[in-house]
Enzyme design. Structure first.
Site, PDB file in Angstrom:
ATOM      1  N   GLN A 101      -6.374  -6.761   8.202  1.00 42.37           N
ATOM      2  CA  GLN A 101      -6.255  -5.775   9.268  1.00 42.37           C
ATOM      3  C   GLN A 101      -4.812  -5.256   9.312  1.00 42.37           C
ATOM      4  O   GLN A 101      -4.522  -4.291  10.001  1.00 42.37           O
ATOM      5  CB  GLN A 101      -6.586  -6.401  10.629  1.00 42.37           C
ATOM      6  CG  GLN A 101      -7.991  -6.970  10.722  1.00 42.37           C
ATOM      7  CD  GLN A 101      -8.164  -7.722  12.018  1.00 42.37           C
ATOM      8  OE1 GLN A 101      -8.448  -7.146  13.053  1.00 42.37           O
ATOM      9  NE2 GLN A 101      -7.962  -9.037  11.974  1.00 42.37           N
ATOM     10  N   HIS A 119      -7.324  -1.274   7.690  1.00 39.75           N
ATOM     11  CA  HIS A 119      -6.706  -0.415   8.718  1.00 39.75           C
ATOM     12  C   HIS A 119      -5.639   0.490   8.119  1.00 39.75           C
ATOM     13  O   HIS A 119      -4.874   1.118   8.846  1.00 39.75           O
ATOM     14  CB  HIS A 119      -6.103  -1.263   9.853  1.00 39.75           C
ATOM     15  CG  HIS A 119      -7.145  -1.961  10.662  1.00 39.75           C
ATOM     16  ND1 HIS A 119      -6.871  -3.048  11.449  1.00 39.75           N
ATOM     17  CD2 HIS A 119      -8.476  -1.733  10.796  1.00 39.75           C
ATOM     18  CE1 HIS A 119      -7.980  -3.457  12.055  1.00 39.75           C
ATOM     19  NE2 HIS A 119      -8.969  -2.690  11.660  1.00 39.75           N
ATOM     20  N   CYS A 147       4.799  18.134   5.786  1.00 35.05           N
ATOM     21  CA  CYS A 147       4.260  18.099   4.424  1.00 35.05           C
ATOM     22  C   CYS A 147       5.024  19.079   3.535  1.00 35.05           C
ATOM     23  O   CYS A 147       5.183  20.255   3.907  1.00 35.05           O
ATOM     24  CB  CYS A 147       2.785  18.487   4.528  1.00 35.05           C
ATOM     25  SG  CYS A 147       1.949  18.735   2.959  1.00 35.05           S
ATOM     26  N   CYS A 150       2.455  21.984   2.449  1.00 37.21           N
ATOM     27  CA  CYS A 150       1.924  23.062   3.325  1.00 37.21           C
ATOM     28  C   CYS A 150       2.644  23.150   4.665  1.00 37.21           C
ATOM     29  O   CYS A 150       2.305  23.987   5.506  1.00 37.21           O
ATOM     30  CB  CYS A 150       0.425  22.826   3.580  1.00 37.21           C
ATOM     31  SG  CYS A 150       0.122  21.534   4.803  1.00 37.21           S
ATOM     32  N   GLY A 187      -5.084 -15.956  11.354  1.00 40.63           N
ATOM     33  CA  GLY A 187      -4.085 -15.240  12.144  1.00 40.63           C
ATOM     34  C   GLY A 187      -4.581 -13.979  12.795  1.00 40.63           C
ATOM     35  O   GLY A 187      -3.892 -12.955  12.788  1.00 40.63           O
ATOM     36  N   THR A 188      -5.806 -14.070  13.373  1.00 45.90           N
ATOM     37  CA  THR A 188      -6.289 -12.896  14.106  1.00 45.90           C
ATOM     38  C   THR A 188      -6.893 -13.338  15.436  1.00 45.90           C
ATOM     39  O   THR A 188      -7.499 -14.392  15.538  1.00 45.90           O
ATOM     40  CB  THR A 188      -7.326 -12.081  13.292  1.00 45.90           C
ATOM     41  OG1 THR A 188      -7.757 -10.945  14.069  1.00 45.90           O
ATOM     42  CG2 THR A 188      -8.534 -12.917  12.896  1.00 45.90           C
ATOM     43  N   SER A 189      -6.675 -12.500  16.462  1.00 51.10           N
ATOM     44  CA  SER A 189      -7.190 -12.853  17.806  1.00 51.10           C
ATOM     45  C   SER A 189      -8.684 -12.559  17.902  1.00 51.10           C
ATOM     46  O   SER A 189      -9.314 -12.864  18.900  1.00 51.10           O
ATOM     47  CB  SER A 189      -6.424 -12.059  18.879  1.00 51.10           C
ATOM     48  OG  SER A 189      -6.522 -10.673  18.585  1.00 51.10           O
ATOM     49  N   ASN A 213      -5.253 -20.707  12.946  1.00 55.45           N
ATOM     50  CA  ASN A 213      -4.555 -19.975  14.007  1.00 55.45           C
ATOM     51  C   ASN A 213      -3.694 -20.979  14.764  1.00 55.45           C
ATOM     52  O   ASN A 213      -3.992 -22.173  14.777  1.00 55.45           O
ATOM     53  CB  ASN A 213      -5.593 -19.338  14.953  1.00 55.45           C
ATOM     54  CG  ASN A 213      -5.021 -18.197  15.768  1.00 55.45           C
ATOM     55  OD1 ASN A 213      -3.979 -18.355  16.406  1.00 55.45           O
ATOM     56  ND2 ASN A 213      -5.665 -17.049  15.714  1.00 55.45           N
TER      57      ASN A 213
END
Ligand code: BV8
Ligand code: ZN
Length: 243
Positions: A101, A119, A147, A150, A187-189, A213
């Protein structure tokens, strides 16, 4: 934790199909602040206040301040033993996928190859007018980068809250979760969707799932293994007997 880690090592050393999902916690020991831990994120803004298309439309300069702050911070850190241990694991397992993520690029820097950055990546920018995506490792992109092709305003090439994930990316992540025999959640909530559902996709197909965790999460109760401690310490222990 001793019991858990030895049991887990026995499973992982035999595993043929392994999928790993990481979140901000694996980069914490590199010095990258997590999103919801203590110390929050940036100037008391919740990430859900600034990482949205609405916030960018309302005040692109403020959002570029946020992303330039993260670029500068992450340009000063490097991957840690946890990222490196997952590179080891990838070498050992013949069917391996790392889903992250995180947008900090540290897994790529550590050498992970079978990597899905669901992500996006902080170091890529996308033109809001012509859509061209470029890699730009500047620590500071300036107040309102445009950019060269353009003149359109550039945005970070990350998935903001309220934006759909790249269909191909999420398809591959779901496949890797459903086809593995073992999934590590590091390591993710376990709050952000659809990433948080991947562990349950694996479990529903009969995989063993393990959480690493420093604290309990809403998903801990569903795990087959819960190892409480820093990823930078636990992951190297998991792979130490491979060679
Ligand atoms: C979407 C890029 C369809 C930006 C990020 C239900 C279904 C579908 C969608 C939703 C839903 N409910 C709500 C939603 C909307 C939303 C969502 O999930 N909101 C949350 C807040 C409830 N989801 C979306 O909008 C997604 N899009 O679903 O599209 C759609 C379309 C329109 C409308 C609705 C749906 C897009 C989500 C992607 C958002 N972008 N990042 C950027 O980073 O700049 S998410 C952001 O949070 C980061 O990527 C981060 O990685 C991610 C998840 O956070 P964590 O990684 O878990 O980090 P956190 O700080 O929370 O936790 C760290 C953990 O580490 C803690 O547990 C801590 O204890 C632990 N830890 C700390 N130190 C260590 C450690 N562990 C081990 N070792 C250590 N040393
Ligand atoms: Zn353009």
């Amino acid at each position: 934790m001793e019991k858990g880690i030895n049991e887990l090592k026995k499973v992982i050393i035999r595993a043929k199909r392994v999928t790993v999902l990481t979140g901000a916690g694996i980069s914490a020991e590199s010095g990258v602040p997590t999103f919801r831990g203590s110390g929050g994120l940036w100037r008391n803004y919740e990430v859900t206040d600034v990482a949205t298309p609405q916030a960018f439309a309302r005040d692109p300069k403020l959002i570029w301040e946020f992303y330039n702050w993260r670029r500068d911070l992450i340009s000063k850190v490097t991957f840690n033993a946890g990222h490196k241990a997952l590179v080891e694991l990838e070498k050992h397992v013949n069917d391996f996928t790392l889903i992250t993520q995180n947008v900090d690029g540290l897994h790529r820097q550590a050498g992970s190859k079978r990597l899905l950055e669901i992500h996006g990546n902080l170091w890529e920018v996308r033109c809001t007018k012509c859509g061209v995506v470029t890699m730009d490792r500047s620590k500071n992109m300036g107040q309102l980068p445009t950019c060269t092709a353009c003149g359109g305003i550039l945005r970070p090439n990350v998935i903001w809250f309220g934006e759909s994930l790249n269909p191909d990316m999420i398809h591959k992540a779901i496949e890797a979760s459903q086809n593995c025999e073992f999934m590590l959640i590091v390591g993710t909530s376990g709050i952000v969707q659809p990433a948080a559902s991947l562990a349950f996709q694996a479990k529903a197909k009969g995989a063993l799932i393990a959480e690493i965790n420093i604290e309990q999460t809403p998903q801990s109760g569903h795990m087959d293994f819960v190892l409480t401690g820093p990823a930078g310490e636990i992951l190297p222990m998991l792979v130490e007997d491979f060679n």
